[in-house]
Scaffold this motif. Structure first.
Motif, PDB file in Angstrom:
ATOM      1  N   LYS A  38       0.842  -1.185   0.000  1.00  0.00           N
ATOM      2  CA  LYS A  38       0.000   0.000   0.000  1.00  0.00           C
ATOM      3  C   LYS A  38       0.883   1.243   0.000  1.00  0.00           C
ATOM      4  O   LYS A  38       1.881   1.307   0.708  1.00  0.00           O
ATOM      5  CB  LYS A  38      -0.913   0.002   1.223  1.00  0.00           C
ATOM      6  CG  LYS A  38      -1.944  -1.112   1.197  1.00  0.00           C
ATOM      7  CD  LYS A  38      -2.820  -1.068   2.439  1.00  0.00           C
ATOM      8  CE  LYS A  38      -3.846  -2.198   2.414  1.00  0.00           C
ATOM      9  NZ  LYS A  38      -4.694  -2.199   3.628  1.00  0.00           N
ATOM     10  N   THR A  39       0.512   2.219  -0.846  1.00  0.00           N
ATOM     11  CA  THR A  39       1.309   3.435  -0.997  1.00  0.00           C
ATOM     12  C   THR A  39       0.457   4.650  -0.685  1.00  0.00           C
ATOM     13  O   THR A  39      -0.630   4.821  -1.247  1.00  0.00           O
ATOM     14  CB  THR A  39       1.848   3.554  -2.441  1.00  0.00           C
ATOM     15  OG1 THR A  39       2.628   2.395  -2.745  1.00  0.00           O
ATOM     16  CG2 THR A  39       2.714   4.795  -2.587  1.00  0.00           C
ATOM     17  N   LYS A  40       0.946   5.503   0.201  1.00  0.00           N
ATOM     18  CA  LYS A  40       0.266   6.751   0.519  1.00  0.00           C
ATOM     19  C   LYS A  40       0.678   7.790  -0.523  1.00  0.00           C
ATOM     20  O   LYS A  40       1.874   8.023  -0.746  1.00  0.00           O
ATOM     21  CB  LYS A  40       0.671   7.233   1.917  1.00  0.00           C
ATOM     22  CG  LYS A  40      -0.186   8.354   2.463  1.00  0.00           C
ATOM     23  CD  LYS A  40      -1.453   7.829   3.101  1.00  0.00           C
ATOM     24  CE  LYS A  40      -2.167   8.918   3.884  1.00  0.00           C
ATOM     25  NZ  LYS A  40      -3.406   8.421   4.511  1.00  0.00           N
ATOM     26  N   ILE A  41      -0.298   8.406  -1.180  1.00  0.00           N
ATOM     27  CA  ILE A  41      -0.018   9.385  -2.222  1.00  0.00           C
ATOM     28  C   ILE A  41      -0.049  10.774  -1.579  1.00  0.00           C
ATOM     29  O   ILE A  41      -1.109  11.288  -1.242  1.00  0.00           O
ATOM     30  CB  ILE A  41      -1.031   9.282  -3.372  1.00  0.00           C
ATOM     31  CG1 ILE A  41      -1.113   7.831  -3.874  1.00  0.00           C
ATOM     32  CG2 ILE A  41      -0.665  10.246  -4.490  1.00  0.00           C
ATOM     33  CD1 ILE A  41       0.207   7.274  -4.369  1.00  0.00           C
ATOM     34  N   LEU A  42       1.122  11.375  -1.423  1.00  0.00           N
ATOM     35  CA  LEU A  42       1.243  12.635  -0.694  1.00  0.00           C
ATOM     36  C   LEU A  42       1.548  13.822  -1.599  1.00  0.00           C
ATOM     37  O   LEU A  42       1.384  14.974  -1.187  1.00  0.00           O
ATOM     38  CB  LEU A  42       2.342  12.516   0.365  1.00  0.00           C
ATOM     39  CG  LEU A  42       2.128  11.419   1.416  1.00  0.00           C
ATOM     40  CD1 LEU A  42       3.353  11.314   2.321  1.00  0.00           C
ATOM     41  CD2 LEU A  42       0.873  11.682   2.229  1.00  0.00           C
ATOM     42  N   ILE A 100      -6.600  -1.096  -5.895  1.00  0.00           N
ATOM     43  CA  ILE A 100      -7.636  -0.656  -4.969  1.00  0.00           C
ATOM     44  C   ILE A 100      -7.198   0.707  -4.429  1.00  0.00           C
ATOM     45  O   ILE A 100      -6.087   0.838  -3.905  1.00  0.00           O
ATOM     46  CB  ILE A 100      -7.832  -1.648  -3.815  1.00  0.00           C
ATOM     47  CG1 ILE A 100      -8.248  -3.015  -4.343  1.00  0.00           C
ATOM     48  CG2 ILE A 100      -8.851  -1.109  -2.823  1.00  0.00           C
ATOM     49  CD1 ILE A 100      -9.601  -3.034  -5.047  1.00  0.00           C
ATOM     50  N   PHE A 101      -8.060   1.682  -4.579  1.00  0.00           N
ATOM     51  CA  PHE A 101      -7.718   3.056  -4.218  1.00  0.00           C
ATOM     52  C   PHE A 101      -8.710   3.585  -3.194  1.00  0.00           C
ATOM     53  O   PHE A 101      -9.926   3.406  -3.344  1.00  0.00           O
ATOM     54  CB  PHE A 101      -7.736   3.932  -5.475  1.00  0.00           C
ATOM     55  CG  PHE A 101      -7.365   5.370  -5.250  1.00  0.00           C
ATOM     56  CD1 PHE A 101      -6.230   5.717  -4.543  1.00  0.00           C
ATOM     57  CD2 PHE A 101      -8.166   6.379  -5.755  1.00  0.00           C
ATOM     58  CE1 PHE A 101      -5.885   7.045  -4.350  1.00  0.00           C
ATOM     59  CE2 PHE A 101      -7.836   7.714  -5.564  1.00  0.00           C
ATOM     60  CZ  PHE A 101      -6.689   8.049  -4.856  1.00  0.00           C
ATOM     61  N   ASP A 102      -8.178   4.229  -2.166  1.00  0.00           N
ATOM     62  CA  ASP A 102      -9.006   4.910  -1.173  1.00  0.00           C
ATOM     63  C   ASP A 102      -8.766   6.406  -1.329  1.00  0.00           C
ATOM     64  O   ASP A 102      -7.757   6.925  -0.851  1.00  0.00           O
ATOM     65  CB  ASP A 102      -8.645   4.456   0.239  1.00  0.00           C
ATOM     66  CG  ASP A 102      -9.558   5.060   1.300  1.00  0.00           C
ATOM     67  OD1 ASP A 102     -10.138   6.140   1.052  1.00  0.00           O
ATOM     68  OD2 ASP A 102      -9.673   4.473   2.392  1.00  0.00           O
ATOM     69  N   PRO A 103      -9.638   7.125  -2.034  1.00  0.00           N
ATOM     70  CA  PRO A 103      -9.400   8.544  -2.273  1.00  0.00           C
ATOM     71  C   PRO A 103      -9.435   9.387  -1.006  1.00  0.00           C
ATOM     72  O   PRO A 103      -8.772  10.425  -0.934  1.00  0.00           O
ATOM     73  CB  PRO A 103     -10.526   8.950  -3.230  1.00  0.00           C
ATOM     74  CG  PRO A 103     -11.467   7.828  -3.283  1.00  0.00           C
ATOM     75  CD  PRO A 103     -10.836   6.626  -2.702  1.00  0.00           C
ATOM     76  N   GLN A 104     -10.169   8.964  -0.012  1.00  0.00           N
ATOM     77  CA  GLN A 104     -10.241   9.733   1.225  1.00  0.00           C
ATOM     78  C   GLN A 104      -8.942   9.641   2.021  1.00  0.00           C
ATOM     79  O   GLN A 104      -8.469  10.633   2.578  1.00  0.00           O
ATOM     80  CB  GLN A 104     -11.424   9.240   2.067  1.00  0.00           C
ATOM     81  CG  GLN A 104     -12.773   9.506   1.396  1.00  0.00           C
ATOM     82  CD  GLN A 104     -13.903   8.759   2.053  1.00  0.00           C
ATOM     83  OE1 GLN A 104     -13.720   7.668   2.579  1.00  0.00           O
ATOM     84  NE2 GLN A 104     -15.099   9.341   2.007  1.00  0.00           N
ATOM     85  N   GLN A 139      -4.758   6.440  -0.470  1.00  0.00           N
ATOM     86  CA  GLN A 139      -3.965   5.212  -0.398  1.00  0.00           C
ATOM     87  C   GLN A 139      -4.196   4.349  -1.634  1.00  0.00           C
ATOM     88  O   GLN A 139      -5.337   4.070  -2.002  1.00  0.00           O
ATOM     89  CB  GLN A 139      -4.332   4.428   0.858  1.00  0.00           C
ATOM     90  CG  GLN A 139      -3.476   3.200   1.086  1.00  0.00           C
ATOM     91  CD  GLN A 139      -3.699   2.633   2.464  1.00  0.00           C
ATOM     92  OE1 GLN A 139      -3.038   2.995   3.432  1.00  0.00           O
ATOM     93  NE2 GLN A 139      -4.661   1.733   2.578  1.00  0.00           N
ATOM     94  N   TRP A 140      -3.104   3.919  -2.254  1.00  0.00           N
ATOM     95  CA  TRP A 140      -3.118   3.172  -3.506  1.00  0.00           C
ATOM     96  C   TRP A 140      -2.490   1.807  -3.268  1.00  0.00           C
ATOM     97  O   TRP A 140      -1.401   1.704  -2.723  1.00  0.00           O
ATOM     98  CB  TRP A 140      -2.305   3.950  -4.540  1.00  0.00           C
ATOM     99  CG  TRP A 140      -2.109   3.342  -5.892  1.00  0.00           C
ATOM    100  CD1 TRP A 140      -1.027   2.654  -6.340  1.00  0.00           C
ATOM    101  CD2 TRP A 140      -3.005   3.424  -7.017  1.00  0.00           C
ATOM    102  NE1 TRP A 140      -1.178   2.302  -7.650  1.00  0.00           N
ATOM    103  CE2 TRP A 140      -2.385   2.761  -8.104  1.00  0.00           C
ATOM    104  CE3 TRP A 140      -4.255   4.009  -7.199  1.00  0.00           C
ATOM    105  CZ2 TRP A 140      -2.979   2.665  -9.351  1.00  0.00           C
ATOM    106  CZ3 TRP A 140      -4.861   3.899  -8.455  1.00  0.00           C
ATOM    107  CH2 TRP A 140      -4.229   3.238  -9.508  1.00  0.00           C
TER     108      TRP A 140
END
Length: 240
Positions: free
Chosen positions: A171-175, A199-203, A206-207
């Motif tokens: 899992k990668t945090k997109i900062l 799987i992406f969590d836009p809130q 997280q990718w």
């Protein structure tokens, strides 16, 4: 929030079904284009995607070519043969759905295209120098792309340590401002034959890239039966 981000299905129903099963329960489906081309199941794949709840989908270059909006001479010979075959068997409902797809979508701070934010249908982002030029063409924090069939993460001003092609699946945090590619469902080209998606969590920004195996022999058998170029079947087994 969980979003399935997927691209480049290329008429491979078996791979698509494997991805949907592996993704499990999600809140939305974001498809980055090229539902058709190469494979034997264009109508079936479109029907499945069309009925997904909370779907956002853009048009790819093979989708556009099947509609006659892109010159087939820009494709290699075998890809062009598959486009001609797809045109012949595509039903009215499938054509209508492809016609309804825009080239670009924007959801909050996320841009969705098939190729690149500069040329949504046709551009390839294959290396960091190309990716770096693309950041000026979108004003959101994240741009989702497909088209290359290779999962990748490109971060703006990341010259010292560009990620580029992704071979790990943490899992990668997109900062920062980032271009993300989930790879291909139906025809991976990174020498890993498993279907690729994210799987992406836009809130949480997280990718998470994922892979899933599927019955390649079954797809190869349908390609052979359909009369499509055999090369399209061979490449599935080794992911090239």
């Amino acid at each position: 929030m969980r979003v399935l981000v997927f691209s480049d299905i290329h008429s491979n129903l078996t791979a698509l079904e494997a991805v949907l099963a592996a993704a499990g329960n999600v809140d939305a489906y974001w498809c980055l284009g090229d539902l058709v081309g190469y494979g034997p199941d264009p109508n079936e794949c479109i029907a499945v995607v069309r009925d997904l709840p909370n779907l956002v989908c853009v048009r790819g270059n093979h989708d556009a070519a099947t509609l006659g909006e892109v010159d087939q001479n820009t494709f290699n010979h075998e890809a062009s043969l598959a486009i001609t075959w797809t045109k012949r068997i595509l039903n009215a409902e499938s054509q209508e759905f492809l016609l309804s797809l825009p080239e670009r979508q924007k959801i909050d701070d996320i841009t969705l295209v098939h190729g690149s934010p500069r040329n949504p249908v046709w551009d390839y982002i294959m290396d960091y120098m190309t990716a770096e030029r693309m950041f000026q063409f979108f004003d959101t924090r994240i741009c989702l792309v497909g088209h290359t069939h290779v999962p990748a993460i490109w971060k703006e001003n990341d010259v010292d340590a560009p990620r580029g092609m992704v071979q790990d699946y943490q899992k990668t945090k997109i900062l920062t401002k980032t271009i993300l590619n989930p790879g291909s469902v139906g025809q991976p080209r990174d020498h890993d034959p498993r279907a690729s998606f994210a799987i992406f969590d836009p809130q949480e920004s997280q990718w998470e890239l994922r892979r899933v195996s599927y019955n390649i022999n079954e797809v190869q058998s349908r390609i052979k039966k359909s009369g499509l170029p055999w090369r399209h079947a061979l490449r599935l087994a080794e992911g090239w």
